[in-house]
Design a protein around this motif. Structure first.
Motif, PDB file in Angstrom:
ATOM      1  N   VAL A 182       1.028  -1.131  -0.355  1.00 19.82           N
ATOM      2  CA  VAL A 182       0.110   0.219  -0.226  1.00 19.82           C
ATOM      3  C   VAL A 182       0.823   1.099   0.119  1.00 19.82           C
ATOM      4  O   VAL A 182       2.173   1.372   0.450  1.00 19.82           O
ATOM      5  CB  VAL A 182      -0.995  -0.090   1.368  1.00 19.82           C
ATOM      6  CG1 VAL A 182      -1.662   0.843   0.836  1.00 19.82           C
ATOM      7  CG2 VAL A 182      -1.671  -1.050   1.242  1.00 19.82           C
ATOM      8  N   LEU A 183       0.675   2.162  -1.031  1.00 18.28           N
ATOM      9  CA  LEU A 183       1.603   3.520  -1.793  1.00 18.28           C
ATOM     10  C   LEU A 183       1.769   4.453   0.016  1.00 18.28           C
ATOM     11  O   LEU A 183       2.504   4.849   0.510  1.00 18.28           O
ATOM     12  CB  LEU A 183       1.106   4.243  -2.307  1.00 18.28           C
ATOM     13  CG  LEU A 183       2.045   4.384  -3.755  1.00 18.28           C
ATOM     14  CD1 LEU A 183       3.437   3.724  -4.087  1.00 18.28           C
ATOM     15  CD2 LEU A 183       1.666   5.804  -4.718  1.00 18.28           C
ATOM     16  N   ARG A 184       0.650   4.537   1.131  1.00 22.80           N
ATOM     17  CA  ARG A 184       0.302   5.439   1.518  1.00 22.80           C
ATOM     18  C   ARG A 184       1.378   5.105   3.056  1.00 22.80           C
ATOM     19  O   ARG A 184       2.420   6.197   3.442  1.00 22.80           O
ATOM     20  CB  ARG A 184      -0.681   5.602   2.060  1.00 22.80           C
ATOM     21  CG  ARG A 184      -1.223   6.846   2.757  1.00 22.80           C
ATOM     22  CD  ARG A 184      -2.366   6.828   3.228  1.00 22.80           C
ATOM     23  NE  ARG A 184      -2.285   7.813   4.481  1.00 22.80           N
ATOM     24  CZ  ARG A 184      -3.915   8.945   4.629  1.00 22.80           C
ATOM     25  NH1 ARG A 184      -4.783   8.214   3.422  1.00 22.80           N
ATOM     26  NH2 ARG A 184      -3.642   9.850   5.522  1.00 22.80           N
ATOM     27  N   ARG A 185       1.538   2.925   3.749  1.00 20.21           N
ATOM     28  CA  ARG A 185       2.344   2.919   4.451  1.00 20.21           C
ATOM     29  C   ARG A 185       4.094   3.033   3.801  1.00 20.21           C
ATOM     30  O   ARG A 185       4.664   3.197   4.137  1.00 20.21           O
ATOM     31  CB  ARG A 185       1.892   1.049   4.494  1.00 20.21           C
ATOM     32  CG  ARG A 185       0.733   0.974   5.103  1.00 20.21           C
ATOM     33  CD  ARG A 185      -0.266  -0.438   5.569  1.00 20.21           C
ATOM     34  NE  ARG A 185      -1.101  -0.068   5.911  1.00 20.21           N
ATOM     35  CZ  ARG A 185      -1.557  -1.246   5.989  1.00 20.21           C
ATOM     36  NH1 ARG A 185      -0.787  -2.641   6.491  1.00 20.21           N
ATOM     37  NH2 ARG A 185      -2.681  -1.288   6.826  1.00 20.21           N
TER      38      ARG A 185
ATOM     39  N   GLU B 204      -7.235   3.687  -8.660  1.00 18.82           N
ATOM     40  CA  GLU B 204      -6.314   3.884  -7.522  1.00 18.82           C
ATOM     41  C   GLU B 204      -5.864   5.427  -8.191  1.00 18.82           C
ATOM     42  O   GLU B 204      -4.399   6.215  -7.218  1.00 18.82           O
ATOM     43  CB  GLU B 204      -4.646   3.431  -6.678  1.00 18.82           C
ATOM     44  CG  GLU B 204      -4.487   2.404  -7.729  1.00 18.82           C
ATOM     45  CD  GLU B 204      -3.069   1.885  -7.494  1.00 18.82           C
ATOM     46  OE1 GLU B 204      -2.157   2.503  -6.484  1.00 18.82           O
ATOM     47  OE2 GLU B 204      -2.825   0.925  -7.693  1.00 18.82           O
ATOM     48  N   LEU B 222      -5.645   8.281  -1.372  1.00 20.16           N
ATOM     49  CA  LEU B 222      -4.700   7.058  -0.751  1.00 20.16           C
ATOM     50  C   LEU B 222      -4.562   6.434   0.398  1.00 20.16           C
ATOM     51  O   LEU B 222      -5.702   6.910   1.813  1.00 20.16           O
ATOM     52  CB  LEU B 222      -3.238   7.641  -0.778  1.00 20.16           C
ATOM     53  CG  LEU B 222      -2.661   8.107  -1.496  1.00 20.16           C
ATOM     54  CD1 LEU B 222      -1.073   8.819  -1.133  1.00 20.16           C
ATOM     55  CD2 LEU B 222      -2.096   7.232  -2.678  1.00 20.16           C
ATOM     56  N   LEU B 223      -5.800   5.113   0.379  1.00 19.01           N
ATOM     57  CA  LEU B 223      -6.322   4.125   1.561  1.00 19.01           C
ATOM     58  C   LEU B 223      -5.024   3.817   2.147  1.00 19.01           C
ATOM     59  O   LEU B 223      -3.905   3.559   1.951  1.00 19.01           O
ATOM     60  CB  LEU B 223      -7.311   3.918   0.900  1.00 19.01           C
ATOM     61  CG  LEU B 223      -8.847   4.064   0.608  1.00 19.01           C
ATOM     62  CD1 LEU B 223      -9.415   3.401  -0.005  1.00 19.01           C
ATOM     63  CD2 LEU B 223      -9.559   4.572   1.701  1.00 19.01           C
ATOM     64  N   ASP B 224      -5.765   3.744   3.859  1.00 18.98           N
ATOM     65  CA  ASP B 224      -3.931   3.260   4.218  1.00 18.98           C
ATOM     66  C   ASP B 224      -4.503   1.210   4.016  1.00 18.98           C
ATOM     67  O   ASP B 224      -3.621   0.786   3.965  1.00 18.98           O
ATOM     68  CB  ASP B 224      -4.636   3.165   5.622  1.00 18.98           C
ATOM     69  CG  ASP B 224      -3.445   4.272   6.165  1.00 18.98           C
ATOM     70  OD1 ASP B 224      -2.358   4.020   5.624  1.00 18.98           O
ATOM     71  OD2 ASP B 224      -3.815   4.996   7.533  1.00 18.98           O
ATOM     72  N   ARG B 225      -5.542   1.071   4.016  1.00 19.82           N
ATOM     73  CA  ARG B 225      -6.064  -0.374   3.622  1.00 19.82           C
ATOM     74  C   ARG B 225      -6.828  -0.472   2.542  1.00 19.82           C
ATOM     75  O   ARG B 225      -8.344   0.226   2.866  1.00 19.82           O
ATOM     76  CB  ARG B 225      -6.161  -1.326   4.960  1.00 19.82           C
ATOM     77  CG  ARG B 225      -6.521  -2.185   4.811  1.00 19.82           C
ATOM     78  CD  ARG B 225      -6.260  -3.393   5.700  1.00 19.82           C
ATOM     79  NE  ARG B 225      -7.282  -3.170   6.683  1.00 19.82           N
ATOM     80  CZ  ARG B 225      -7.030  -3.820   8.085  1.00 19.82           C
ATOM     81  NH1 ARG B 225      -6.177  -4.817   8.022  1.00 19.82           N
ATOM     82  NH2 ARG B 225      -8.258  -3.715   9.183  1.00 19.82           N
TER      83      ARG B 225
END
Lengths: 305, 305
Positions: A182-185, B204, B222-225
């Motif tokens: 996941v890009l944000r993570r 996305e 941007l979702l975390d999950r």
């Protein structure tokens, strides 16, 4: 106050659905320097062989680029050849001949060492670190890397990243470097490695700026025709860091102005989009700052709501 | 002043890296209606079997959705099952059982026919056209389609599109429909087919609004999950058209306010992003308008420069 750019100066052979060029000026350092030269004074560190053309030196010099750090040694200049897929989203490398680049040891002329801005193109992390350590008045330093260094030189790369303010990579590299899908993570894992600023490039889909306190996302510019994407990512980097140098950004001297970082990502996108409009570096032979600022305003127009 | 939504109401079996649900409420009409219900009054046209659960009717009714056009016939409700890839960008269909949906002939209750807004979910183009022709006071009509209709029912689809104000499709569908690889060219070819407004969804990566006089591009949230992307595109459509209905947009009655269309694309993006946060329609069980408006403001914050 100049920007020092380190990386490859090369000859490329490129085939796209729009045509084919056997041998043209290329290399990360070349694209970064040309793009950045619209914003600030640039000094390059690179190596070429004795086959390097005077016309190519002239092009770099015509953009005011300091070539004192361009070493010329016996042998042939780095050569890369590749072919792009129909949709330009994939490319296959046909030839990679490192030639004189195989033994590249970046040597900084003395008058480079006190410059405040440093952009390290994609080369071996230990070489990037060596350059960083030779600089003695840096305000902002950062660079690029690639999957090969991430997978096979991981510890060396992690050590190098600790000294960087910013990292510019693409989304697959960010996922590989962080181990997060996941890009944000992925971004937050990378921001824990050293750089306070991360730019993830997504090709035609745009780019995202990450910092610990938030993110900024800009979609890609819609070109009517992508002639040749070679160098677009490096042109992005040149626009990004060139604009920050022009603004005299100084994170260590106080708080970073996030509006400058956001604008820098847009200027990076602008330079990447121009790069794709012609083969190789050709667009930079005619491009003007007025065109650049015009496209920056176009970005405003098509993203505002 | 209501929005009429036509399409499938179904049961889905979904497996993602985060879990698996054997049978849950789904279908394009369901997602569109639920998402749009936060903005305007919605009336649906769909068919279900006698196995359809009262609890699912109750959920739709709790959002104020008019179910007069929800036909209930002997047999089983449309069932679809699929599994998503690790990165959620691909899905494989495991089962498609059309059941009562195979003979779906949309029947509009009389009080639907004079409504001003119409959103046609992805069904056979001739059925979409038949519904369009039963409406007698439309301000804005449009819909979705898919690769199957584009390739195998092309003439029927082109005839249908002539009567639409807007079309919402994804990028691969836009390329297939237009025969153009470059998105900007694909969009202009489609705008020559009838709709004055085209929204290309890019998952996305966000979405782009095209009209003959320009475009608007918004990056993805941007979702975390990403729990389950099922229904995200239809939720986008519901947010888009629901917001336009809420604003009382009336293109035939004068010029279109492009700022409303831009905001509608962002509200569409907001609804698509919420949809992915839980399995199936679950996020819509708790979602509030305040959360929606909050995320809209987040979009402003991460795109402004």
């Amino acid at each position: 106050m100049s920007l020092v750019v380190v990386g490859s100066v090369a000859y490329d052979g490129v085939e796209t659905p729009h045509g084919r060029v056997e041998r043209m000026l290329g290399g990360a350092c070349t694209y970064i320097a040309l793009a950045a030269s619209y914003f600030t004074h640039v000094k390059i560190v690179a190596v070429v062989g004795d086959d390097f053309d005077q016309a190519d030196l002239d092009l770099l010099a015509s953009r005011g680029i300091d070539l004192a750090g361009l070493e010329r040694v016996p042998g042939k200049t780095f050569y890369w050849a590749g072919v792009y897929s129909e949709d330009m989203n994939d490319r296959t490398t046909l030839r990679t001949e490192l030639n004189v680049f195989a033994d590249f040891q970046p040597k900084l002329p003395d008058h480079y060492k006190s410059q405040p801005y440093l952009m390290l193109g994609n080369i071996q992390p230990s070489l990037q670190r060596g350059v960083r350590e030779q600089m003695n008045g840096l305000r902002l330093a950062g660079g690029d890397t690639m999957n090969y260094w991430i997978s096979d030189y991981r510890e060396e790369l992690l050590e190098t990243l600790k000294g960087w303010d910013f990292l510019l990579i693409n989304d697959s590299e960010a996922r590989e470097l962080s181990g997060e899908r996941v890009l944000r993570r992925a971004a937050h894992a990378i921001l824990d490695m050293g750089p306070h600023t991360l730019v993830i490039k997504r090709g035609e889909y745009g780019a995202i700026l990450f910092r610990k306190d938030g993110y900024f996302s800009v979609p890609g510019y819609l070109l009517d025709r992508v002639f040749d994407p070679t160098g677009a990512g490096d042109s992005f980097a040149g626009g990004f860091v060139g604009y920050l140098a022009e603004q005299g950004i100084d994170p260590a001297g106080g708080k970073v102005d996030v509006s400058h970082l956001r604008a820098a990502v847009v200027y990076g996108s602008v330079m990447g989009s121009f790069c794709c409009e012609r083969f190789g570096v050709d667009r930079f032979r005619t491009l003007t700052r007025a065109e650049i600022d015009g496209r920056f305003q176009e970005f405003r127009a098509f993203t505002r709501f």
